[in-house]
Structure formats: C-alpha cells, structure tokens
Scaffold this active site. Sequence first.
Site, PDB file in Angstrom:
ATOM      1  N   HIS A 105      45.813  33.104  34.889  1.00 39.25           N
ATOM      2  CA  HIS A 105      44.529  32.635  34.365  1.00 39.25           C
ATOM      3  C   HIS A 105      44.766  31.668  33.206  1.00 39.25           C
ATOM      4  O   HIS A 105      45.703  31.847  32.426  1.00 39.25           O
ATOM      5  CB  HIS A 105      43.692  33.813  33.845  1.00 39.25           C
ATOM      6  CG  HIS A 105      43.241  34.755  34.926  1.00 39.25           C
ATOM      7  ND1 HIS A 105      42.087  34.571  35.645  1.00 39.25           N
ATOM      8  CD2 HIS A 105      43.814  35.878  35.418  1.00 39.25           C
ATOM      9  CE1 HIS A 105      41.964  35.555  36.523  1.00 39.25           C
ATOM     10  NE2 HIS A 105      43.001  36.353  36.401  1.00 39.25           N
ATOM     11  N   GLY A 156      39.747  37.890  35.647  1.00 35.22           N
ATOM     12  CA  GLY A 156      39.374  36.779  34.774  1.00 35.22           C
ATOM     13  C   GLY A 156      38.635  37.249  33.534  1.00 35.22           C
ATOM     14  O   GLY A 156      38.871  36.749  32.426  1.00 35.22           O
ATOM     15  N   GLU A 215      38.065  30.120  40.849  1.00 35.74           N
ATOM     16  CA  GLU A 215      39.196  30.890  41.365  1.00 35.74           C
ATOM     17  C   GLU A 215      40.018  30.065  42.348  1.00 35.74           C
ATOM     18  O   GLU A 215      39.459  29.395  43.215  1.00 35.74           O
ATOM     19  CB  GLU A 215      38.696  32.171  42.052  1.00 35.74           C
ATOM     20  CG  GLU A 215      38.096  33.186  41.101  1.00 35.74           C
ATOM     21  CD  GLU A 215      38.012  34.558  41.736  1.00 35.74           C
ATOM     22  OE1 GLU A 215      39.073  35.104  42.100  1.00 35.74           O
ATOM     23  OE2 GLU A 215      36.889  35.089  41.849  1.00 35.74           O
ATOM     24  N   CYS A 266      34.801  37.504  38.430  1.00 29.34           N
ATOM     25  CA  CYS A 266      36.242  37.721  38.602  1.00 29.34           C
ATOM     26  C   CYS A 266      36.658  38.748  37.556  1.00 29.34           C
ATOM     27  O   CYS A 266      36.614  38.483  36.352  1.00 29.34           O
ATOM     28  CB  CYS A 266      37.009  36.412  38.413  1.00 29.34           C
ATOM     29  SG  CYS A 266      38.808  36.595  38.468  1.00 29.34           S
ATOM     30  N   CYS A 292      42.674  41.947  42.350  1.00 29.58           N
ATOM     31  CA  CYS A 292      41.270  41.595  42.181  1.00 29.58           C
ATOM     32  C   CYS A 292      40.593  42.735  41.443  1.00 29.58           C
ATOM     33  O   CYS A 292      40.496  43.851  41.965  1.00 29.58           O
ATOM     34  CB  CYS A 292      40.607  41.360  43.538  1.00 29.58           C
ATOM     35  SG  CYS A 292      38.839  41.024  43.415  1.00 29.58           S
TER      36      CYS A 292
END
Length: 269
Positions: A157, A217, A205, A214, A66
Amino acid sequence: MEGIGNDYIYVDGIHQEVPMDAEFISRISNRHFGIGGDGMIVILKSDQYDFKMRMFNLDGSEGMMCGNGIRCFAKFCYDHHLTDKKVLNIETKAGLRIVELIFDGDEVVGAKVDMQEPILNCKDIPVIFDQEKMINEKVMIGDQEYALTAVSMGNPHVITYVDSLDFDIETIGKQFEHHQIFPESVNTEFVEVINDHYLKMRVWERGSGETMACGTGACAVMYASYLNGYCKEKATVELLGGKLEIELQEGHIFMTGPATTVFEGKIKI
C-alpha cells in the site's frame, strides 16, 4: 458476500473442485455477464490452521490478503457449518490471520481481525526507493509531486494525503498502480484527515480499480496516519462503503467491521 461494500464471490473449495483460472474468475466477477464482484475468494483446507483462504482480484490475479474478505470468509465457514469455532486461525498468502467472530444473538454480523504487524521496510513491501523506509517522502507520480508513505499489510500500500476526496481517481490511481517504483504494482489510498480519531479515504486497488472498501488499506491508512502524527492508536476509517475501526495494540493492527451475506446460489460452468 460483502464487507462494507467490498464484495466477493465466496466458493466452498473443500467439498467441490473450483476452477481458479483467470478466465473463469474474471467472467463470474463481471457485473454485467457474471455474478459480479471485486473478485473471488475460495475456502480450502489448511495443513496448519483451521482453513486456507485464496483470494483473486477482478482480473484473475491472486492477492495476498483481503481484510474485508477475511471477515466474510470466517462468517462463511461458521454459517455453512464447516466449523463451530468462534475464533479462527486462517492461512493466507500473507501468513496467519486470527479472526474473532462477532454475534448478534445467533447471527454472525462481523469480525475482529488480528492483521499482524505492519511492514515498513521498502524491500519487503516492495518499493524501489533509496532509503530503508518511505514515510512522508516526496515522489513524482505523473506530472505531480506527492508525499508518500508506504506500508505492507501482507500486500503493498502507498498512502498520500489530500485536502478533498473529490478528484479523478481513475487517472491518478492507474499512474500509481503502474509506476516503476512499485515492481509488484500497488494499492493506493488517498486520505482526508478529519481529526485525530477519524479518517476518510478512497482506494485504488491493483487489479480491480476503485473499490468501495479495502480492509488492508484501511489498516495501512491508520498506521501511516499514526506514523505521520495525524491520529492516535485508535481511529475510525470511513471508506465509500462504510466504516472500520482500526486499532494499534502492542505492534499489531486490529480491524473490526461487518460481514454480510447478500445471496447464495449456483452457477453453471
């Protein structure tokens, strides 16, 4: 703690036993019956590096990495005197991440993270696709065709470009998340290109739904946009919760953004 609105419950797992089962995580992450957050992140000892990060989504499933979370993780370690280092080597399920703390006086206000090299090989992301890479490839999702670019930043992703970010993301996001070509499900980024150094995005997500931000992301979006000719080696990426600076340097993606403590407390379990 939160990084541009991507909020997690951070728990010191070095000095206490922390339950990491799905029932507990989903209960304390519930915004109405618990503390509330996009999930839980636990600070642990590492056999190899300074610390080990484990992160869990809202539904209790464990994530690989993350980006917003690791900035806050590093701030937590420094603020709670677990270290006096200003550059931390942090073990994640996606591998080593190097985090450089950013200060305003004595206060940690953010961090710059070496997010390592993006992954494009479909098998490694993973994406079930008949070519080695998925860059601007047309795929049917639901009843609509989308041009997709797939990138892993330690977690999967898929990026698609839209004319407007005003749409029903819940319906479309679920269709992407559970589509058969993504065997481990996927995080989906919908991107509006403003110019060659400014991108706007919304993210769905896996395991959490739409979130304010994110970090991985945003990194995937910048790199996909670079590959597709929409931006240069450095871009500001605007998410619902704020902005991140993303830069490509010698094959590595660097992410810079804020880290904020919202409150501290104890919970009875």
